[in-house]
Design a protein around this motif. Structure first.
Motif, PDB file in Angstrom:
ATOM      1  N   SER A  19       2.820  -4.307  -5.315  1.00 47.53           N
ATOM      2  CA  SER A  19       1.839  -4.686  -4.292  1.00 47.53           C
ATOM      3  C   SER A  19       2.263  -4.248  -2.897  1.00 47.53           C
ATOM      4  O   SER A  19       1.483  -4.388  -1.953  1.00 47.53           O
ATOM      5  CB  SER A  19       1.620  -6.199  -4.311  1.00 47.53           C
ATOM      6  OG  SER A  19       1.100  -6.617  -5.555  1.00 47.53           O
ATOM      7  N   LEU A  20       3.478  -3.746  -2.746  1.00 48.31           N
ATOM      8  CA  LEU A  20       3.965  -3.328  -1.431  1.00 48.31           C
ATOM      9  C   LEU A  20       3.877  -1.810  -1.300  1.00 48.31           C
ATOM     10  O   LEU A  20       4.269  -1.090  -2.211  1.00 48.31           O
ATOM     11  CB  LEU A  20       5.410  -3.781  -1.223  1.00 48.31           C
ATOM     12  CG  LEU A  20       5.692  -5.284  -1.312  1.00 48.31           C
ATOM     13  CD1 LEU A  20       7.153  -5.557  -1.008  1.00 48.31           C
ATOM     14  CD2 LEU A  20       4.801  -6.064  -0.354  1.00 48.31           C
ATOM     15  N   ARG A  21       3.394  -1.358  -0.153  1.00 50.51           N
ATOM     16  CA  ARG A  21       3.291   0.083   0.085  1.00 50.51           C
ATOM     17  C   ARG A  21       4.494   0.611   0.866  1.00 50.51           C
ATOM     18  O   ARG A  21       4.842   1.777   0.748  1.00 50.51           O
ATOM     19  CB  ARG A  21       1.997   0.419   0.834  1.00 50.51           C
ATOM     20  CG  ARG A  21       0.734  -0.016   0.106  1.00 50.51           C
ATOM     21  CD  ARG A  21      -0.470   0.790   0.533  1.00 50.51           C
ATOM     22  NE  ARG A  21      -0.433   2.145   0.013  1.00 50.51           N
ATOM     23  CZ  ARG A  21      -0.852   2.509  -1.212  1.00 50.51           C
ATOM     24  NH1 ARG A  21      -1.333   1.596  -2.039  1.00 50.51           N
ATOM     25  NH2 ARG A  21      -0.780   3.761  -1.596  1.00 50.51           N
ATOM     26  N   GLU A  22       5.111  -0.236   1.686  1.00 48.22           N
ATOM     27  CA  GLU A  22       6.254   0.203   2.482  1.00 48.22           C
ATOM     28  C   GLU A  22       7.528  -0.435   1.955  1.00 48.22           C
ATOM     29  O   GLU A  22       7.536  -1.602   1.550  1.00 48.22           O
ATOM     30  CB  GLU A  22       6.052  -0.160   3.954  1.00 48.22           C
ATOM     31  CG  GLU A  22       4.862   0.553   4.594  1.00 48.22           C
ATOM     32  CD  GLU A  22       4.728   0.231   6.072  1.00 48.22           C
ATOM     33  OE1 GLU A  22       5.612  -0.488   6.597  1.00 48.22           O
ATOM     34  OE2 GLU A  22       3.759   0.698   6.693  1.00 48.22           O
ATOM     35  N   ALA A  23       8.597   0.328   2.001  1.00 47.77           N
ATOM     36  CA  ALA A  23       9.872  -0.151   1.474  1.00 47.77           C
ATOM     37  C   ALA A  23      10.426  -1.265   2.352  1.00 47.77           C
ATOM     38  O   ALA A  23      10.401  -1.169   3.589  1.00 47.77           O
ATOM     39  CB  ALA A  23      10.866   0.999   1.404  1.00 47.77           C
TER      40      ALA A  23
END
Length: 694
Positions: free
Chosen positions: A640-644
């Motif tokens: 669900s996360l796009r950025e690390a």
């Protein structure tokens, strides 16, 4: 000396040179499907030009040079034909998943893996999508509340459905449904969210062309058979006579697969051969009873013509799918050989049939059905030709052994066909039936001596309302076959899982087997070398340590007791594919129940030897918790996360999943090596639309 030696070798192999034509042609087709990017049009044009020049040169050069030139031209021709075929079947593919109103004509009926009715729609309209982007065909699993009486051939249906493009592989190097769908012009699959409705003024016989008319007849026959033979036997009968497998009992299907008898359900060379063979024998021996006809007319040829017509009718009524087309072509080659007074069952007949199939549908080369049917047929003809030269075999065919001849024939046939197809079955289906030989020896005679003859007689008597006795006999034979399947499937260790092997391993095995069969002289035994090498490569293939589904919500980690899954349901196709490819006979729920993984709400953790922790993080909100998860993990999966998040972990998030699709991770020297399914399959016609929409 070199050219003289080569000419001598070619002369030695001359009786079998024609048999290498489909082999070399297939090499070119295989090369087309293995290249990383689609060959440009100019390359295919250059190949066509070279082939035209080669044909002009072919008959102006010596025999040795002619054969060498042909050996070069045939793979190039196969490559070009496959590329041309991919362009000829081109049709739009749905760009992305969507919930839409869709309408289309019913041109196919079957059942989904979840046992729901499923329709294939043609002449599709997707509301809100321009015609230039609308798939030619769509396959939809119906809502259970859809009225059964409107699911009829030729009816135009309208409904609200969730559609998706054909799915990418469940893991890198896995089965690519997109490629199969491309050649079937299938641009979207999905399920109806509401009952489908018949469009007023568009259904019924007015919309039926001759293809749809045959399809309607097939459906009518299937339902009539299942009405006459209710229950699982009727579903079996409908499957072998009309190709409609929607009525096959799932439990019976499972036992047939476990006992290596599932091939009896697929209309193939066995069924086509049994049906046309019974018709041929009936006509020939029937005419022999009339002396005036038998002495003055070529009854054998009359029988071949009638059998050919019966095979053509069976082809049409059974749906004319790829496997049935292949079976008919092989049977037709045999019967035409009878008509022109040539030997019917020879390797040349098999080679001609293979060449016809590959020219018409080059994609068949990649299908298990093509490979297994031609492997079995080639193996049987080669072995029986070899046996005819053995004195002990000729003795076994003498009159005093007549009572054992059918048993010997079935045993030899089942053994040879089983051995010839075993590597292919293991490669494609990841299972080996330990007692398949026993099951086939017991069941196949019933199919040939009772079920198919009764089916032919029932078809002849049905118009007069006299089919009941033949159907009773057919029912008896089917019940016996299913009882054999249940008995064999119930034996301890009946089914053995086989881990997936690399394509190179199967290629080596096939090349070696072909060399053993086709090469003349003691050197044919050299074919054992690539067979052994292929088995060695297969045995040394390691499965990925971690597999991740394309949406990131399912993952599986290899452990000593087998792969452990994080979820007991959802992403069922990926789960079953992973376990099958591991050679693991467990289902998803059993793999979920294995120890080793710590699970809590929205989180899962498992220790990976030699690497560290794999952490699954389901929260949609980045922040301190995500940073902490990355801090403790060697690999963090957060779909669900796009950025690390902060930390030094290997992060797999939404952006990477969109770009790579399903992923495989191997631990090499204490470091993770990651591969994506999409990156391994870019640049081909069947992936291009989805690649463009990434």
């Amino acid at each position: 000396m070199g050219s003289g030696w080569l000419a001598a070798q070619i002369e030695t192999q001359r009786p079998h040179l024609a048999l290498w034509i489909p082999v070399l042609f297939a090499v070119g087709i295989a090369a087309y499907f293995q290249v990383a990017a689609e060959p440009p049009g100019w390359m295919l044009a250059a190949i066509a030009t070279f082939l035209a020049m080669g044909l002009g040169t072919l008959f102006r050069i010596g025999p040795t040079a002619r054969i060498l030139l042909l050996a070069l031209m045939l793979p190039l021709a196969g490559f070009a034909v496959a590329g041309l075929r991919a362009r000829l079947v081109a049709a739009p593919v749905l760009p992305h998943a969507m919930s839409v109103n869709v309408e289309g004509d019913v041109v196919g009926l079957d059942r989904s893996g979840s046992d729901r009715p499923r329709v294939l729609l043609d002449d599709v309209v997707i509301h809100g999508l321009p015609p230039s982007r609308t798939p030619a065909r769509v396959r939809i699993s119906l809502d259970p509340s859809t009225p059964e009486d409107i699911v009829q051939p030729g009816i135009r249906l309208l409904g609200y459905a969730r559609l998706s493009p054909p799915a990418a592989p469940a893991e890198p190097g896995g089965f690519d449904f997109r490629r199969m769908a491309w050649f079937d012009r299938l641009g979207a699959v999905g399920y109806a969210r509401t009952p489908m409705l018949e469009m007023a003024g568009n259904g019924g016989a007015a919309r039926l062309d001759w293809r749809a008319g045959i399809f309607a007849l097939r459906v009518h026959l299937s339902r009539a058979i299942q009405h006459a033979l209710p229950g699982r036997n009727g579903g079996f009968a409908a499957a072998i006579l009309t190709g409609d497998r929607s009525g096959v009992d799932p439990v019976a299907l499972g036992t047939l697969r476990a006992s290596n008898l599932a091939h009896l359900l697929a209309i193939s060379g066995l069924h086509m051969g049994l049906l046309t063979g019974f018709v041929f024998a009936s006509i020939r021996y029937g005419l022999a009873l009339v002396p005036g006809v038998a002495l003055r007319h070529p009854t054998k040829k009359y029988a071949a013509i009638v059998a050919l017509a019966a095979g053509l009718a069976y082809l049409a009524l059974s749906g004319a799918n790829v496997a049935t087309q292949r079976a008919f072509i092989m049977t037709a080659v045999v019967l035409v050989a009878v008509l022109i007074d040539r030997p019917a069952f020879t390797l040349r007949s098999v080679a001609l049939a293979a060449m016809i199939v590959l020219v018409i549908r080059p994609e068949s080369l990649t299908e298990a059905g093509f490979q297994m049917s031609f492997a079995a047929t080639t193996g049987l003809i080669a072995v029986f030709e070899w046996l005819r030269g053995r004195a002990w075999w000729r003795e076994s065919q003498s009159a005093r052994w007549s009572y054992l001849r059918p048993v010997i024939g079935v045993a030899v046939t089942s053994t040879v066909a089983g051995l010839a197809t075993a590597p292919l079955s293991a490669f494609h289906f990841n299972t080996l039936s330990q007692y398949g030989l026993i099951a086939n020896v017991l069941a196949v005679p019933a199919m040939g001596l009772l079920v198919m003859p009764a089916a032919v007689i029932a078809g002849m008597l049905a118009p007069f309302g006299l089919a009941a006795p033949a159907l009773w006999a057919m029912d008896l034979g089917i019940e016996y076959i299913l009882q054999v399947a249940a008995f064999v499937a119930g034996l301890d260790g009946a089914l053995r899982g086989v881990p997936s092997g690399p394509p190179a391993s199967l290629a080596l095995i096939v090349i070696g087997a072909i060399f053993v069969v086709l090469w003349l002289g003691p050197a044919r035994l050299l074919g054992i070398v690539p067979i052994g090498l292929g088995l060695l490569v297969w045995a040394q293939q390691d499965r990925p340590d971690i597999l991740i589904s394309d949406n990131g919500r399912l993952f599986g980690i290899k452990a000593a007791q087998g792969r452990v899954l994080n979820s007991e349901k959802g992403n069922g196709f990926a789960a079953s594919s992973w376990l099958d490819n591991d050679g693991d006979l467990a289902d998803q729920a059993a793999a979920f129940a294995r120890p080793g993984m710590e699970r809590s709400r929205g989180r899962a953790v498992m220790e990976i030897p030699g690497l560290g922790r794999f952490v699954y993080f389901a929260s949609k909100k980045p922040g301190a918790r995500a940073d902490a998860a990355c801090g403790e993990a060697a690999i963090l999966l957060a779909p669900s996360l796009r950025e690390a998040p902060g930390g030094r972990c290997l992060f797999v998030g939404a952006a990477r999943l969109d770009d790579e699709g399903a992923m495989a991770i191997r631990v090499v020297g204490g470091r993770p090596s990651i591969e994506g399914a999409k990156s391994a399959n870019r640049g081909r016609p069947w992936t291009r639309d989805q690649d463009a929409d990434r």
